[in-house]
Write a protein that holds these residues in place. Structure first.
Motif, PDB file in Angstrom:
ATOM      1  N   THR A 189       0.814  -1.221   0.000  1.00 45.22           N
ATOM      2  CA  THR A 189       0.000   0.000   0.000  1.00 45.22           C
ATOM      3  C   THR A 189       0.842   1.264   0.000  1.00 45.22           C
ATOM      4  O   THR A 189       0.308   2.365  -0.174  1.00 45.22           O
ATOM      5  CB  THR A 189      -0.927   0.027   1.229  1.00 45.22           C
ATOM      6  OG1 THR A 189      -0.129  -0.011   2.423  1.00 45.22           O
ATOM      7  CG2 THR A 189      -1.886  -1.152   1.216  1.00 45.22           C
ATOM      8  N   GLN A 190       2.160   1.139   0.182  1.00 43.54           N
ATOM      9  CA  GLN A 190       3.023   2.314   0.208  1.00 43.54           C
ATOM     10  C   GLN A 190       3.126   2.930  -1.193  1.00 43.54           C
ATOM     11  O   GLN A 190       3.227   2.229  -2.184  1.00 43.54           O
ATOM     12  CB  GLN A 190       4.414   1.970   0.754  1.00 43.54           C
ATOM     13  CG  GLN A 190       5.278   1.043  -0.094  1.00 43.54           C
ATOM     14  CD  GLN A 190       5.045  -0.433   0.197  1.00 43.54           C
ATOM     15  OE1 GLN A 190       3.956  -0.849   0.564  1.00 43.54           O
ATOM     16  NE2 GLN A 190       6.085  -1.243   0.015  1.00 43.54           N
ATOM     17  N   TRP A 191       3.089   4.253  -1.225  1.00 44.03           N
ATOM     18  CA  TRP A 191       3.129   4.962  -2.501  1.00 44.03           C
ATOM     19  C   TRP A 191       4.556   5.049  -3.037  1.00 44.03           C
ATOM     20  O   TRP A 191       5.503   5.293  -2.282  1.00 44.03           O
ATOM     21  CB  TRP A 191       2.551   6.367  -2.359  1.00 44.03           C
ATOM     22  CG  TRP A 191       1.058   6.350  -2.239  1.00 44.03           C
ATOM     23  CD1 TRP A 191       0.332   6.264  -1.081  1.00 44.03           C
ATOM     24  CD2 TRP A 191       0.119   6.381  -3.309  1.00 44.03           C
ATOM     25  NE1 TRP A 191      -1.007   6.244  -1.362  1.00 44.03           N
ATOM     26  CE2 TRP A 191      -1.179   6.326  -2.719  1.00 44.03           C
ATOM     27  CE3 TRP A 191       0.221   6.468  -4.696  1.00 44.03           C
ATOM     28  CZ2 TRP A 191      -2.342   6.334  -3.480  1.00 44.03           C
ATOM     29  CZ3 TRP A 191      -0.939   6.489  -5.450  1.00 44.03           C
ATOM     30  CH2 TRP A 191      -2.195   6.422  -4.855  1.00 44.03           C
ATOM     31  N   VAL A 192       4.694   4.865  -4.348  1.00 49.63           N
ATOM     32  CA  VAL A 192       5.978   4.954  -5.041  1.00 49.63           C
ATOM     33  C   VAL A 192       5.916   6.140  -5.999  1.00 49.63           C
ATOM     34  O   VAL A 192       5.142   6.143  -6.956  1.00 49.63           O
ATOM     35  CB  VAL A 192       6.268   3.663  -5.837  1.00 49.63           C
ATOM     36  CG1 VAL A 192       7.608   3.790  -6.569  1.00 49.63           C
ATOM     37  CG2 VAL A 192       6.272   2.454  -4.914  1.00 49.63           C
ATOM     38  N   SER A 193       6.727   7.158  -5.729  1.00 49.77           N
ATOM     39  CA  SER A 193       6.799   8.314  -6.619  1.00 49.77           C
ATOM     40  C   SER A 193       7.859   8.034  -7.680  1.00 49.77           C
ATOM     41  O   SER A 193       9.010   8.437  -7.559  1.00 49.77           O
ATOM     42  CB  SER A 193       7.125   9.579  -5.825  1.00 49.77           C
ATOM     43  OG  SER A 193       6.005   9.989  -5.084  1.00 49.77           O
ATOM     44  N   TRP A 194       7.452   7.328  -8.720  1.00 47.15           N
ATOM     45  CA  TRP A 194       8.353   6.895  -9.778  1.00 47.15           C
ATOM     46  C   TRP A 194       8.497   8.005 -10.821  1.00 47.15           C
ATOM     47  O   TRP A 194       7.637   8.884 -10.951  1.00 47.15           O
ATOM     48  CB  TRP A 194       7.818   5.621 -10.440  1.00 47.15           C
ATOM     49  CG  TRP A 194       6.504   5.862 -11.143  1.00 47.15           C
ATOM     50  CD1 TRP A 194       5.253   5.781 -10.603  1.00 47.15           C
ATOM     51  CD2 TRP A 194       6.327   6.264 -12.509  1.00 47.15           C
ATOM     52  NE1 TRP A 194       4.298   6.110 -11.533  1.00 47.15           N
ATOM     53  CE2 TRP A 194       4.929   6.410 -12.714  1.00 47.15           C
ATOM     54  CE3 TRP A 194       7.192   6.518 -13.566  1.00 47.15           C
ATOM     55  CZ2 TRP A 194       4.392   6.793 -13.940  1.00 47.15           C
ATOM     56  CZ3 TRP A 194       6.664   6.909 -14.785  1.00 47.15           C
ATOM     57  CH2 TRP A 194       5.277   7.039 -14.969  1.00 47.15           C
ATOM     58  N   VAL A 195       9.573   7.939 -11.588  1.00 47.94           N
ATOM     59  CA  VAL A 195       9.757   8.864 -12.710  1.00 47.94           C
ATOM     60  C   VAL A 195      10.692   8.223 -13.722  1.00 47.94           C
ATOM     61  O   VAL A 195      11.702   7.620 -13.365  1.00 47.94           O
ATOM     62  CB  VAL A 195      10.306  10.228 -12.227  1.00 47.94           C
ATOM     63  CG1 VAL A 195      11.656  10.082 -11.514  1.00 47.94           C
ATOM     64  CG2 VAL A 195      10.421  11.225 -13.382  1.00 47.94           C
ATOM     65  N   ALA A 196      10.325   8.288 -14.994  1.00 47.34           N
ATOM     66  CA  ALA A 196      11.185   7.752 -16.049  1.00 47.34           C
ATOM     67  C   ALA A 196      12.454   8.589 -16.152  1.00 47.34           C
ATOM     68  O   ALA A 196      12.426   9.814 -15.983  1.00 47.34           O
ATOM     69  CB  ALA A 196      10.452   7.751 -17.389  1.00 47.34           C
ATOM     70  N   LEU A 197      13.579   7.937 -16.445  1.00 45.64           N
ATOM     71  CA  LEU A 197      14.849   8.647 -16.592  1.00 45.64           C
ATOM     72  C   LEU A 197      14.726   9.788 -17.600  1.00 45.64           C
ATOM     73  O   LEU A 197      15.300  10.865 -17.400  1.00 45.64           O
ATOM     74  CB  LEU A 197      15.953   7.664 -17.015  1.00 45.64           C
ATOM     75  CG  LEU A 197      17.343   8.255 -17.233  1.00 45.64           C
ATOM     76  CD1 LEU A 197      17.870   8.935 -15.976  1.00 45.64           C
ATOM     77  CD2 LEU A 197      18.312   7.169 -17.693  1.00 45.64           C
ATOM     78  N   PRO A 284       3.984  10.207 -18.511  1.00 46.74           N
ATOM     79  CA  PRO A 284       3.244  10.426 -17.265  1.00 46.74           C
ATOM     80  C   PRO A 284       2.594   9.177 -16.695  1.00 46.74           C
ATOM     81  O   PRO A 284       2.259   9.147 -15.511  1.00 46.74           O
ATOM     82  CB  PRO A 284       2.182  11.455 -17.669  1.00 46.74           C
ATOM     83  CG  PRO A 284       1.959  11.211 -19.136  1.00 46.74           C
ATOM     84  CD  PRO A 284       3.303  10.793 -19.680  1.00 46.74           C
ATOM     85  N   GLN A 285       2.387   8.142 -17.540  1.00 40.63           N
ATOM     86  CA  GLN A 285       1.744   6.916 -17.091  1.00 40.63           C
ATOM     87  C   GLN A 285       2.769   5.790 -16.996  1.00 40.63           C
ATOM     88  O   GLN A 285       3.632   5.648 -17.866  1.00 40.63           O
ATOM     89  CB  GLN A 285       0.630   6.502 -18.060  1.00 40.63           C
ATOM     90  CG  GLN A 285      -0.469   7.550 -18.221  1.00 40.63           C
ATOM     91  CD  GLN A 285      -1.319   7.706 -16.970  1.00 40.63           C
ATOM     92  OE1 GLN A 285      -1.327   6.841 -16.090  1.00 40.63           O
ATOM     93  NE2 GLN A 285      -2.043   8.817 -16.878  1.00 40.63           N
ATOM     94  N   LEU A 286       2.659   4.969 -15.945  1.00 37.95           N
ATOM     95  CA  LEU A 286       3.661   3.945 -15.681  1.00 37.95           C
ATOM     96  C   LEU A 286       3.768   2.927 -16.808  1.00 37.95           C
ATOM     97  O   LEU A 286       4.882   2.572 -17.221  1.00 37.95           O
ATOM     98  CB  LEU A 286       3.353   3.229 -14.366  1.00 37.95           C
ATOM     99  CG  LEU A 286       4.339   2.132 -13.958  1.00 37.95           C
ATOM    100  CD1 LEU A 286       5.741   2.695 -13.779  1.00 37.95           C
ATOM    101  CD2 LEU A 286       3.875   1.446 -12.674  1.00 37.95           C
ATOM    102  N   GLU A 287       2.660   2.440 -17.319  1.00 39.00           N
ATOM    103  CA  GLU A 287       2.743   1.417 -18.358  1.00 39.00           C
ATOM    104  C   GLU A 287       3.468   1.938 -19.593  1.00 39.00           C
ATOM    105  O   GLU A 287       4.340   1.250 -20.149  1.00 39.00           O
ATOM    106  CB  GLU A 287       1.352   0.903 -18.741  1.00 39.00           C
ATOM    107  CG  GLU A 287       1.417  -0.216 -19.774  1.00 39.00           C
ATOM    108  CD  GLU A 287       0.073  -0.880 -20.045  1.00 39.00           C
ATOM    109  OE1 GLU A 287      -0.038  -1.564 -21.093  1.00 39.00           O
ATOM    110  OE2 GLU A 287      -0.851  -0.743 -19.213  1.00 39.00           O
ATOM    111  N   GLY A 288       3.135   3.153 -20.018  1.00 43.15           N
ATOM    112  CA  GLY A 288       3.807   3.731 -21.180  1.00 43.15           C
ATOM    113  C   GLY A 288       5.296   3.930 -20.929  1.00 43.15           C
ATOM    114  O   GLY A 288       6.127   3.691 -21.810  1.00 43.15           O
ATOM    115  N   ALA A 289       5.636   4.357 -19.705  1.00 49.86           N
ATOM    116  CA  ALA A 289       7.048   4.558 -19.356  1.00 49.86           C
ATOM    117  C   ALA A 289       7.811   3.233 -19.415  1.00 49.86           C
ATOM    118  O   ALA A 289       8.920   3.150 -19.985  1.00 49.86           O
ATOM    119  CB  ALA A 289       7.166   5.172 -17.985  1.00 49.86           C
TER     120      ALA A 289
END
Length: 296
Positions: A189-197, A284-289
């Motif tokens: 349940t912990q949030w992951v603030s991900w970002v593509a390189l 901006p979207q995880l799957e696309g990244a």
């Protein structure tokens, strides 16, 4: 612009330099081990920079001891602190003392600034946390004060979890997920603030070239995910099951204090300043990244 970069051979620096050069900028590397006549030697521990920095128009400071590699022994934690505070202060003081200081210094920070915050939405105005990493990030950002006092526009990208198959969280766990051994960590349940390189690089270039960007900026996708959600999407992209969870006690045994700080902490960043200053996320979207990064 003439851009000086520390940490040039790291994950971010290696991607940033070609982007800057393609944009017509001249890059000088600040390094402990110069390899060309265009490199400048520095030694943060000794407090020395052996080279003329006059003519530098912009600086990107990326150098620092890896947080994710190895257990946090007292010696490791001290290296984490010293490599960031000493290096940043040395560079800020040298830049401030120049006859013509650069216009901008982009000096990285991290999402760890906020500590473990549950479901709270974190903007750049949110207070810092109370963890070891939060304290490191506060000192890290404060160490650039000599540059600020000299009138240099200082920007602190608070980097989320940077995604790249070449390293970091994604690169490290990719072999496990490809074998079907992936799963959520802890409760998931912990949030992951991900970002593509790609967006880390884009955000830094945006900060260098946009005078409206100043102070801390959250560099994370506008669509953070829970760990369980992230795991599910990665499994979908790879076409592999993700049914082998890693319980919190197990990850603590494996990694010690690092587990709570990096894998179990919940940080739901909102990139408010980037959006306000017109930055458009490439992924901006995880799957696309992930499909872009993994060629899927």
């Amino acid at each position: 612009m003439n851009v000086l970069i520390s940490g040039a051979t790291g994950l971010i620096g290696s991607a940033l330099i070609p982007e800057l050069e393609a944009g017509g900028h001249n890059v000088t590397r600040l390094t402990r081990s110069p390899k060309t006549a265009y490199d400048v030697r520095w030694d943060p521990e000794a407090g020395t920079i052996d080279g003329d920095l006059e003519g530098t128009e912009a600086v990107v400071h990326l150098a620092g001891e890896s947080i994710a590699e190895g257990r946090w022994t007292p010696q490791k934690k001290q290296r984490i602190v010293d490599s960031r505070i000493k290096g940043t202060r040395l560079l800020a003081e040298k830049l401030a003392a120049l006859a013509t200081p650069p216009g901008v210094m982009v000096s990285t920070s991290a999402v760890g600034y906020y500590g473990d915050r549950g479901d709270e939405v974190l903007t750049e105005e949110s207070p810092s946390g109370t963890s070891f990493l939060a304290g490191v990030c506060r000192e890290w950002e404060a160490a650039a004060e000599p540059a600020r006092r000299a009138g240099i526009r200082v920007v602190h990208p608070r980097l989320g979890v940077v995604l790249s198959p070449e390293g970091g969280a994604l690169g490290t766990t990719l072999p496990i997920f490809k074998l079907g051994g992936g799963g959520k960590i802890g409760s998931g349940t912990q949030w992951v603030s991900w970002v593509a390189l790609d967006d880390v690089v884009g955000s830094i270039v945006h900060a260098l070239t946009n005078e409206a960007v100043e102070g801390p900026i959250n560099v994370g996708s506008p669509n953070p995910m829970t760990n369980a959600g992230y795991t599910k999407v990665l499994g979908k992209v790879l076409g592999r099951p993700t049914v082998l969870p890693l319980p919190a006690p197990a990850v603590r045994i494996l990694l010690g204090e690092v587990a709570d700080a990096l894998l179990l902490a919940s940080q739901r960043m909102e990139p408010a300043k980037l959006k306000a200053t017109g930055y458009a996320f490439r992924y901006p979207q995880l799957e696309g990244a992930l499909r872009h990064l993994l060629g899927r």
